[in-house]
Design an enzyme around this catalytic site. Structure first.
Site, PDB file in Angstrom:
ATOM      1  N   GLY A 107      79.391   6.352 100.142  1.00  0.00           N
ATOM      2  CA  GLY A 107      79.346   5.411  99.036  1.00  0.00           C
ATOM      3  C   GLY A 107      80.127   4.158  99.360  1.00  0.00           C
ATOM      4  N   VAL A 112      81.522  11.694 101.105  1.00  0.00           N
ATOM      5  CA  VAL A 112      81.533  13.039 100.537  1.00  0.00           C
ATOM      6  C   VAL A 112      81.367  14.020 101.689  1.00  0.00           C
ATOM      7  CG1 VAL A 112      80.472  14.637  98.906  1.00  0.00           C
ATOM      8  CG2 VAL A 112      80.490  12.179  98.409  1.00  0.00           C
ATOM      9  N   ASP A 222      74.470   5.188  84.388  1.00  0.00           N
ATOM     10  CA  ASP A 222      73.977   5.016  85.763  1.00  0.00           C
ATOM     11  C   ASP A 222      73.041   6.147  86.170  1.00  0.00           C
ATOM     12  OD1 ASP A 222      73.754   3.564  88.120  1.00  0.00           O
ATOM     13  OD2 ASP A 222      75.437   4.582  89.086  1.00  0.00           O
TER      14      ASP A 222
END
Length: 431
Positions: A107, A112, A222
């Protein structure tokens, strides 16, 4: 590092003892607050700090005379220099407790990773964020909002759960449920679109998750296929709560311009106040994409796409049922006051004829067999993750947690932008 305070003066009186006892009782009643917040309260209480046992716990030092030969004395130590609680307030969560196995996502602020807890042998998805990147873009409020929302979501089956959060000097760590059935985006890319029964199932589980967030006065803001995961059985799991807005009651509004271009509601583009119905617009956009393969007003030219969202009538091809058509028209209503969900929120979506085949009690209890099974063989099965991520080497710095920089339990958090970030679930055996 130590707390510097005045030396104890005079005997410990009854009133002073009451002050210390009151703090301890408050701690027992509010264990969820976290050890670092508790220690901060003790450190700020003059009565408690003068007690010998408390001084021993906090390693409180006596005041020292300033160096006479120092012409430029140092300023008073900040809270980040005053208390040392050792490596962690939560022995179950620090970087060195995990084997970081694979990168499974990326991101704006970090990565992650698939990780295995060394002691528990459990697998987690650990979101590791760089503080510098967050502060540079002034996104610390969104990160703390994500952490706060995650703490409220642990009891819903279609929302990712937070197990721990902790930080080092330069990184933030979210230890989350490991979900390895792949992003909805990944499966849409492979299959282009879904048949209506499959799209209905996903839309129902998504709506259930959004309705739960709304019941907590949280607007998600979102929703998109990249933020919708499938678990190993094929149920959806909503993740990434960085853009959530808290404390939005039924008729409450907010005005921050945020979201993902393809899924922005007209009122957001108009920079008008908007409410929780933005989530129902996004649900309509995602359902449309599941049925047709692209978002409803999509264009490669962003300016043209925005104009489409604001002005172009919704066009629906004839290869869907009338109930699906009616639902999309209601969710993708440009006037938010007339949008499906504007009056009774989730109940309007739940009661729509498109979902008449859904038993909502069975849905929430995962008694409905998902229409698609990812067929993963176990936690190490990464077939549904993009090789762009999984083939990337795991940074060696991710798993380091030298005592000199680990600040999970330090009241340094009080002086940092991420106050209260660290979290561990309450333990019955803690006291």
């Amino acid at each position: 590092m130590t707390v510097k305070t005045e030396a104890a003066r005079g005997p410990l009186t009854y009133s002073r003892m009451r002050g210390m006892v009151a703090i301890l009782i408050a701690f027992m009643k509010q264990r969820r607050m976290g050890l670092n917040d508790f220690i901060q309260k003790i450190a700020n209480n003059s009565y408690a700090c003068k007690h010998t046992e408390v001084q021993s716990i906090l390693k409180i030092s006596q005041p020292q005379e300033p160096e006479l030969m120092n012409a430029n004395p140092s300023p008073p130590p900040s809270p980040s220099q005053q208390i040392n609680l050792g490596p962690s307030s939560n022995p179950h969560a620090k970087p060195s407790d995990f084997h970081f196995l694979k990168v499974i996502g990326k991101g704006s602020f970090g990565k992650v990773l698939l990780a295995r807890h060394k002691a528990e042998e459990a697998f987690y998805a650990v979101k590791v964020l760089q503080k510098k990147a967050i502060l540079k873009k002034k996104e610390e409020k969104h990160i703390m909002s994500e952490r706060n929302v995650l703490l409220k979501n642990v009891k819903h089956p279609f929302l990712v759960g937070l197990h721990f959060s902790f930080q080092t000097a330069d990184k933030l760590y979210f230890v989350l449920d490991y979900i390895n059935g792949g992003e909805l985006f990944y499966h849409l890319q492979r299959e282009r679109c879904f048949l209506e029964p499959r799209a209905r199932f996903y839309a129902a589980e998504i709506a259930s998750a959004l309705g739960y967030l709304h019941s907590l006065n949280i607007v998600y803001r979102d929703l998109k296929p990249e933020n919708i995961l499938l678990d190993s059985q094929g149920h959806i799991v909503l993740t990434d709560f960085g853009l959530c807005k808290e404390n939005i009651e039924h008729n409450g509004t907010t005005s921050t311009f945020c979201g993902t271009p393809e899924y922005l509601a007209p009122e957001v583009l108009h920079k008008q106040p908007y409410d929780r119905t933005v989530d129902w617009w996004c649900l309509g956009a995602v359902l449309y994409e599941m049925l047709y393969g692209l978002p409803p007003f999509y264009s490669r030219n962003t300016a043209e796409m925005y104009d489409n969202i604001l002005n172009k009538p919704l066009q629906l091809k004839p290869n869907i049922t009338n109930s699906a058509r009616h639902l999309l028209e209601g969710l993708l209503q440009k006037d938010r006051t007339k949008r499906l969900g504007a009056k009774d929120d989730f109940m309007e979506i739940r009661n729509h004829v498109f979902f008449s085949l859904i038993n909502w009690d069975d849905l929430i209890n995962k008694k409905i067999t998902p229409p698609f099974n990812p067929n993963v063989s176990g936690p190490s099965d990464l077939r549904h993750f993009d090789p762009e991520f999984t083939e990337e080497p795991v940074p060696s710095s991710i798993g380091r947690s030298p005592d000199s920089i680990l600040i999970t339990a330090s009241v340094k958090e009080a002086a940092e932008a991420f106050l209260g970030f660290s979290y561990a679930p309450p333990m019955d055996s803690f006291l």
